[in-house]
Design a protein around this motif. Structure first.
Motif, mmCIF file in Angstrom:
data_model
loop_
_atom_site.group_PDB
_atom_site.id
_atom_site.type_symbol
_atom_site.label_atom_id
_atom_site.label_comp_id
_atom_site.label_asym_id
_atom_site.label_seq_id
_atom_site.Cartn_x
_atom_site.Cartn_y
_atom_site.Cartn_z
ATOM 1 N N GLN A 171 21.395 28.185 34.707
ATOM 2 C CA GLN A 171 21.984 28.791 33.334
ATOM 3 C C GLN A 171 22.032 27.739 32.443
ATOM 4 O OE1 GLN A 171 22.520 31.531 32.554
ATOM 5 N NE2 GLN A 171 23.264 31.229 30.573
ATOM 6 N N TYR A 180 18.684 26.738 31.350
ATOM 7 C CA TYR A 180 18.202 27.892 30.240
ATOM 8 C C TYR A 180 18.848 27.819 28.947
ATOM 9 C CZ TYR A 180 18.311 32.722 28.250
ATOM 10 O OH TYR A 180 18.277 33.999 27.529
ATOM 11 N N GLU A 181 20.096 27.575 28.909
ATOM 12 C CA GLU A 181 21.107 27.320 27.498
ATOM 13 C C GLU A 181 20.164 26.078 26.697
ATOM 14 O OE1 GLU A 181 24.837 27.270 28.611
ATOM 15 O OE2 GLU A 181 25.081 29.389 29.114
ATOM 16 N N LEU A 238 16.929 27.186 25.108
ATOM 17 C CA LEU A 238 17.315 27.997 23.908
ATOM 18 C C LEU A 238 17.599 27.161 22.752
ATOM 19 C CD1 LEU A 238 19.131 31.233 25.254
ATOM 20 C CD2 LEU A 238 16.605 31.014 24.890
ATOM 21 N N PRO A 276 18.577 35.342 22.367
ATOM 22 C CA PRO A 276 17.128 35.650 22.370
ATOM 23 C C PRO A 276 16.944 37.002 22.817
ATOM 24 C CG PRO A 276 18.546 34.646 24.288
ATOM 25 C CD PRO A 276 19.411 34.727 23.433
ATOM 26 N N GLU A 332 14.044 35.542 26.880
ATOM 27 C CA GLU A 332 14.780 35.563 28.038
ATOM 28 C C GLU A 332 13.879 35.409 29.293
ATOM 29 O OE1 GLU A 332 18.885 36.838 30.421
ATOM 30 O OE2 GLU A 332 17.998 37.961 28.702
ATOM 31 N N ARG A 345 13.570 32.131 31.687
ATOM 32 C CA ARG A 345 13.925 32.039 33.041
ATOM 33 C C ARG A 345 12.869 32.137 33.876
ATOM 34 N NH1 ARG A 345 19.362 32.797 33.222
ATOM 35 N NH2 ARG A 345 20.399 33.746 31.663
#
Length: 234
Positions: free
Chosen positions: A130, A133-134, A137, A145, A150, A154
């Motif tokens: 996570q 992922y953040e 972004l 997103p 997304e 991911r």
């Protein structure tokens, strides 16, 4: 001499020392193969003293796991300056530095060690994914997103993890090539989504506009162009 060290070391310092020792041992051997006696010997203390700070190897493993997870998640923390392709290249270089230094430990982290399947272990690993992922972004400058973005991000994180694990099993592909390929993979996943969604296409256009002629994204375009059939002379 050892007793003097014990008296001078505060509780938190001792815990930190044991976590560091465990990380080093788990990084070179599977956690299941490392005993409390070995951890105690490496830390220069007795076995009962290890149990004074941690109830057992399970709790020490989880503490070391959290420390490794924090270090791994921090690898994606990169200044938001310059083309994204170059930023991801630096992230991949640090990522494989970590994987190479903690090969066995990285495998144990992602595949599970003595705590495999436990909710705490799964939560730690999911936290790393996570955080990565953040961070991606943030690099893209996207707060909310769309579903295809997304999915692309991911999927890329999962691909990066799997690639590193496979690379550790024999290292049959040069590391530098894999680092660059994973950056290309990110561009490719984004490009496929862009073919189906105008919002993704706009993101891709923005990324390519910031790329230098010799950047990794442009390198991918050049490599793909070579594969295209050449027009036959009439």
């Amino acid at each position: 001499m050892t007793n003097g060290v014990r008296r001078r070391m505060a509780v938190e310092q001792r815990r930190e020392q044991l976590i560091a020792v465990a990380l080093d041992l788990f990084g070179h051997r599977r956690p299941d193969d490392v005993s409390i006696d070995e951890i105690a010997a490496a830390a220069g203390i007795s076995r009962p003293l290890v149990y004074h700070y941690f109830p057992g190897k399970q709790s020490l493993y989880e503490a070391a796991l959290r420390r490794a997870a924090d270090e791994l998640a921090a690898l994606f923390d990169e200044p938001r300056e310059g083309p994204l392709g170059e930023r991801l290249s630096r992230v991949m270089r640090r990522f494989f530095d970590f994987v190479e230094e903690h090969g066995t430990g990285f495998s144990a982290l992602m595949r599970g060690g003595p705590a495999a399947g436990s909710s705490r272990t799964c939560a730690v690993i999911d936290g790393v994914r996570q955080a990565a992922y953040e961070e991606v972004l943030h690099h893209l400058g996207v707060q909310s997103p769309p579903p295809r973005l997304e999915l692309a991000v991911r999927s890329w994180i999962s691909l990066t993890e799997t690639t590193a694990l496979l690379w550790l099993d024999g290292r049959r592909i040069p590391r530098a090539e894999l680092e660059r390929q994973l950056v290309h993979d990110f561009a490719a996943l984004t490009a496929v989504s862009a073919a189906y969604d105008e919002g993704m296409a706009e993101i891709l256009r923005r990324l390519l506009a910031d790329e230098s002629d010799r950047g990794p994204f442009m390198d991918l375009i050049t490599r793909l162009a070579v594969l295209m059939p050449q027009p036959q002379p009439s």
